[in-house]
Design a protein around this motif. Structure first.
Motif, PDB file in Angstrom:
ATOM      1  N   LYS A   1       0.532  -0.984   0.110  1.00 40.70           N
ATOM      2  CA  LYS A   1      -0.102  -0.308   0.163  1.00 40.70           C
ATOM      3  C   LYS A   1       0.595   1.330   0.278  1.00 40.70           C
ATOM      4  O   LYS A   1       0.292   2.640  -0.289  1.00 40.70           O
ATOM      5  CB  LYS A   1      -0.895  -0.040   1.168  1.00 40.70           C
ATOM      6  CG  LYS A   1      -0.237   0.152   2.294  1.00 40.70           C
ATOM      7  CD  LYS A   1      -1.125   0.010   3.900  1.00 40.70           C
ATOM      8  CE  LYS A   1      -0.998   0.589   5.027  1.00 40.70           C
ATOM      9  NZ  LYS A   1      -1.522   0.088   6.155  1.00 40.70           N
TER      10      LYS A   1
ATOM     11  N   LYS B   1       4.526   3.593  -4.545  1.00 37.56           N
ATOM     12  CA  LYS B   1       4.171   4.663  -5.595  1.00 37.56           C
ATOM     13  C   LYS B   1       4.595   4.869  -7.131  1.00 37.56           C
ATOM     14  O   LYS B   1       3.938   5.760  -7.953  1.00 37.56           O
ATOM     15  CB  LYS B   1       5.068   6.146  -4.481  1.00 37.56           C
ATOM     16  CG  LYS B   1       4.764   6.901  -3.365  1.00 37.56           C
ATOM     17  CD  LYS B   1       3.378   6.667  -2.823  1.00 37.56           C
ATOM     18  CE  LYS B   1       2.598   7.153  -1.156  1.00 37.56           C
ATOM     19  NZ  LYS B   1       1.035   7.166  -1.693  1.00 37.56           N
ATOM     20  N   GLY B   2       5.608   3.864  -6.688  1.00 39.58           N
ATOM     21  CA  GLY B   2       5.764   3.440  -8.145  1.00 39.58           C
ATOM     22  C   GLY B   2       6.969   2.560  -8.187  1.00 39.58           C
ATOM     23  O   GLY B   2       7.463   2.512  -7.111  1.00 39.58           O
TER      24      GLY B   2
ATOM     25  N   ARG C   1      -0.730  -3.624 -13.818  1.00 34.09           N
ATOM     26  CA  ARG C   1      -0.901  -2.170 -14.415  1.00 34.09           C
ATOM     27  C   ARG C   1      -2.770  -1.769 -14.258  1.00 34.09           C
ATOM     28  O   ARG C   1      -2.813  -1.490 -14.389  1.00 34.09           O
ATOM     29  CB  ARG C   1      -0.345  -1.930 -15.998  1.00 34.09           C
ATOM     30  CG  ARG C   1       1.780  -1.183 -15.608  1.00 34.09           C
ATOM     31  CD  ARG C   1       2.053  -1.090 -16.767  1.00 34.09           C
ATOM     32  NE  ARG C   1       1.947  -0.181 -17.587  1.00 34.09           N
ATOM     33  CZ  ARG C   1       2.227  -0.068 -18.786  1.00 34.09           C
ATOM     34  NH1 ARG C   1       2.374  -0.310 -19.540  1.00 34.09           N
ATOM     35  NH2 ARG C   1       1.121   1.657 -19.108  1.00 34.09           N
TER      36      ARG C   1
ATOM     37  N   HIS D   1      -3.396  -2.077 -10.614  1.00 33.90           N
ATOM     38  CA  HIS D   1      -3.110  -0.245 -10.378  1.00 33.90           C
ATOM     39  C   HIS D   1      -2.857   0.441 -11.061  1.00 33.90           C
ATOM     40  O   HIS D   1      -1.871   0.374 -11.336  1.00 33.90           O
ATOM     41  CB  HIS D   1      -1.730  -1.791  -9.347  1.00 33.90           C
ATOM     42  CG  HIS D   1      -1.896  -2.521  -8.938  1.00 33.90           C
ATOM     43  ND1 HIS D   1      -2.599  -2.976  -7.368  1.00 33.90           N
ATOM     44  CD2 HIS D   1      -2.243  -3.870  -8.411  1.00 33.90           C
ATOM     45  CE1 HIS D   1      -2.877  -3.551  -6.717  1.00 33.90           C
ATOM     46  NE2 HIS D   1      -2.520  -4.555  -6.988  1.00 33.90           N
ATOM     47  N   PRO D   2      -3.511   1.229 -11.373  1.00 30.96           N
ATOM     48  CA  PRO D   2      -3.606   2.007 -12.434  1.00 30.96           C
ATOM     49  C   PRO D   2      -2.946   3.453 -12.047  1.00 30.96           C
ATOM     50  O   PRO D   2      -2.383   4.661 -12.713  1.00 30.96           O
ATOM     51  CB  PRO D   2      -4.638   2.783 -13.127  1.00 30.96           C
ATOM     52  CG  PRO D   2      -5.441   2.155 -12.293  1.00 30.96           C
ATOM     53  CD  PRO D   2      -5.282   0.608 -11.106  1.00 30.96           C
ATOM     54  N   LYS D   3      -3.149   3.309 -10.270  1.00 33.75           N
ATOM     55  CA  LYS D   3      -2.219   4.266  -9.475  1.00 33.75           C
ATOM     56  C   LYS D   3      -0.642   4.530  -9.945  1.00 33.75           C
ATOM     57  O   LYS D   3      -0.267   5.529  -9.310  1.00 33.75           O
ATOM     58  CB  LYS D   3      -3.293   5.148  -8.892  1.00 33.75           C
ATOM     59  CG  LYS D   3      -4.196   5.356  -8.447  1.00 33.75           C
ATOM     60  CD  LYS D   3      -4.806   5.826  -7.900  1.00 33.75           C
ATOM     61  CE  LYS D   3      -6.721   6.308  -7.386  1.00 33.75           C
ATOM     62  NZ  LYS D   3      -6.989   6.819  -6.218  1.00 33.75           N
ATOM     63  N   ILE D   4      -0.659   2.711 -10.188  1.00 30.78           N
ATOM     64  CA  ILE D   4       1.148   2.684  -9.046  1.00 30.78           C
ATOM     65  C   ILE D   4       2.172   3.049 -10.923  1.00 30.78           C
ATOM     66  O   ILE D   4       1.699   1.537 -12.176  1.00 30.78           O
ATOM     67  CB  ILE D   4       1.380   1.462  -8.713  1.00 30.78           C
ATOM     68  CG1 ILE D   4       0.850   1.314  -7.378  1.00 30.78           C
ATOM     69  CG2 ILE D   4       3.131   1.456  -9.041  1.00 30.78           C
ATOM     70  CD1 ILE D   4       0.570   0.043  -6.734  1.00 30.78           C
ATOM     71  N   PRO D   5       2.611   3.959 -11.366  1.00 31.94           N
ATOM     72  CA  PRO D   5       3.536   3.859 -13.061  1.00 31.94           C
ATOM     73  C   PRO D   5       4.706   3.006 -13.069  1.00 31.94           C
ATOM     74  O   PRO D   5       5.481   2.579 -11.286  1.00 31.94           O
ATOM     75  CB  PRO D   5       3.730   5.164 -12.746  1.00 31.94           C
ATOM     76  CG  PRO D   5       3.976   5.828 -11.362  1.00 31.94           C
ATOM     77  CD  PRO D   5       3.268   5.104 -10.388  1.00 31.94           C
TER      78      PRO D   5
ATOM     79  N   ASP E   1       5.846   2.347 -18.921  1.00 28.24           N
ATOM     80  CA  ASP E   1       5.084   3.195 -19.024  1.00 28.24           C
ATOM     81  C   ASP E   1       6.593   3.685 -19.831  1.00 28.24           C
ATOM     82  O   ASP E   1       6.077   4.384 -20.849  1.00 28.24           O
ATOM     83  CB  ASP E   1       4.582   4.485 -17.547  1.00 28.24           C
ATOM     84  CG  ASP E   1       3.319   3.104 -17.225  1.00 28.24           C
ATOM     85  OD1 ASP E   1       2.513   3.858 -17.610  1.00 28.24           O
ATOM     86  OD2 ASP E   1       3.584   2.243 -15.606  1.00 28.24           O
TER      87      ASP E   1
END
Length: 309
Positions: free
Chosen positions: A94, A97-98, A124, A127-131, A152
């Motif tokens: 959790k 951040k990336g 991906r 979990h679309p918020k984690i690049p 990405d």
């Protein structure tokens, strides 16, 4: 006047008491050092057997780091099982951040690289918020690049080696050497193609054509993965999918990579989280030996395989 016998008894008692205290202190120190040694050996055992999972002890927001370092294969240091375990742990934390895939690989198995590529895409979406960013160190060729295009963006050093989008199948032929030595090959098979590309038999044109067709098929799969991953950023040239490779600086011009960067700069300037936590799964020595032994036996029994190198 002191009784001599009483004085001797008191002196002996003091000496005995002092001796007991010294023995007790020695025993306590012995227990302490044994406990310390046991704890040290137990920690080494944890590390050797990989009982401590990837990212264990990660506290607070962080950039997750996963190393893709070395040849890619079922029995190699980089394999789908370990890398998928690392990816899932990083995505499910959790505080992540990336994610940075730090790649330094000449390539390897197209199957293992394909499994890793597919899993990156799947995670991906979940979990679309984690690049996810690929960071190339010395080399990102063939199977290594197959994995990188799932990210990405791809960051390189200006002197990195990038590309080698092709497939090979290698082997040796010993027929002329056998003639010179007077050695006769006696190969018996059940199934007319069971001796496929046997190195001790003359080249069978039908077998060579079949192998080339499979190479071409896998090559097209590789090309599609690159095109899907890079999209409009790719500036295709006739040589792009020929197996050639380029410097990091040139790879940016061709759209094979996006920008100059390293793990620290991407964590700091792109992900905006300088705290880097290593999520790379490292196999224990016993597991690695077993996998390498199994892969070696498979190679010995089945012969050459396809490779993205």
């Amino acid at each position: 006047m002191t009784d001599p016998q009483n004085w001797e008894r008191q002196t002996l008692e003091k000496l005995a008491f002092s001796s007991l205290q010294e023995q007790r202190r020695s025993r306590n120190w012995g227990i302490f050092f044994k406990t310390l040694t046991f704890a040290y050996l137990f920690a080494l055992l944890f590390l050797a057997l990989n009982w401590i999972g990837p990212g264990s002890g990660a506290i607070g927001p962080h950039t997750a780091l996963i190393d893709i370092n070395g040849e890619i294969g079922a029995g190699a240091e980089v394999n789908a099982d370990n890398t998928l375990s690392s990816l899932r742990a990083a995505f499910e934390d959790k505080h992540t951040k990336g994610i940075i895939l730090r790649i330094n690989s000449p390539g390897g198995s197209p199957v293992q690289a394909g499994i890793i590529n597919d899993e990156i895409h799947r995670l991906r979406k979940m979990h679309p918020k984690i690049p996810v960013y690929a960071v190339v160190e010395d080399i990102c060729a063939s199977g290594g690049y197959y994995i990188a295009v799932a990210a990405d963006k791809i960051y390189v050093d200006k002197a990195s080696i990038v590309g080698s989008i092709g497939v090979l199948m290698d082997g040796f032929g010993f027929t002329e050497t056998m003639k010179k030595l007077g050695v006769e090959r006696r190969l018996m098979t059940a199934g007319e193609n069971k001796g496929f590309l046997d190195p001790f038999s003359p080249v069978n044109p039908a077998h060579k054509a079949h192998a080339q067709a499979m190479l071409n098929e896998i090559h097209q799969q590789f090309i599609k993965v690159v095109r899907d991953g890079r999209g409009a950023r790719l500036k295709e040239t006739p040589e792009m999918f020929s197996g050639l490779f380029w410097s990091g600086e040139k790879s940016i011009e061709l759209g094979l990579a996006d920008a100059i960067g390293n793990s620290d700069s991407v964590a700091r300037d792109v992900i905006k989280e300088e705290n880097i936590v290593d999520f790379t799964t490292h196999e224990g020595l016993a597991d690695r030996f077993a996998k390498r032994f199994g892969a070696s036996m498979t190679h010995a029994l089945l012969g050459s395989g396809f490779s993205l190198k």
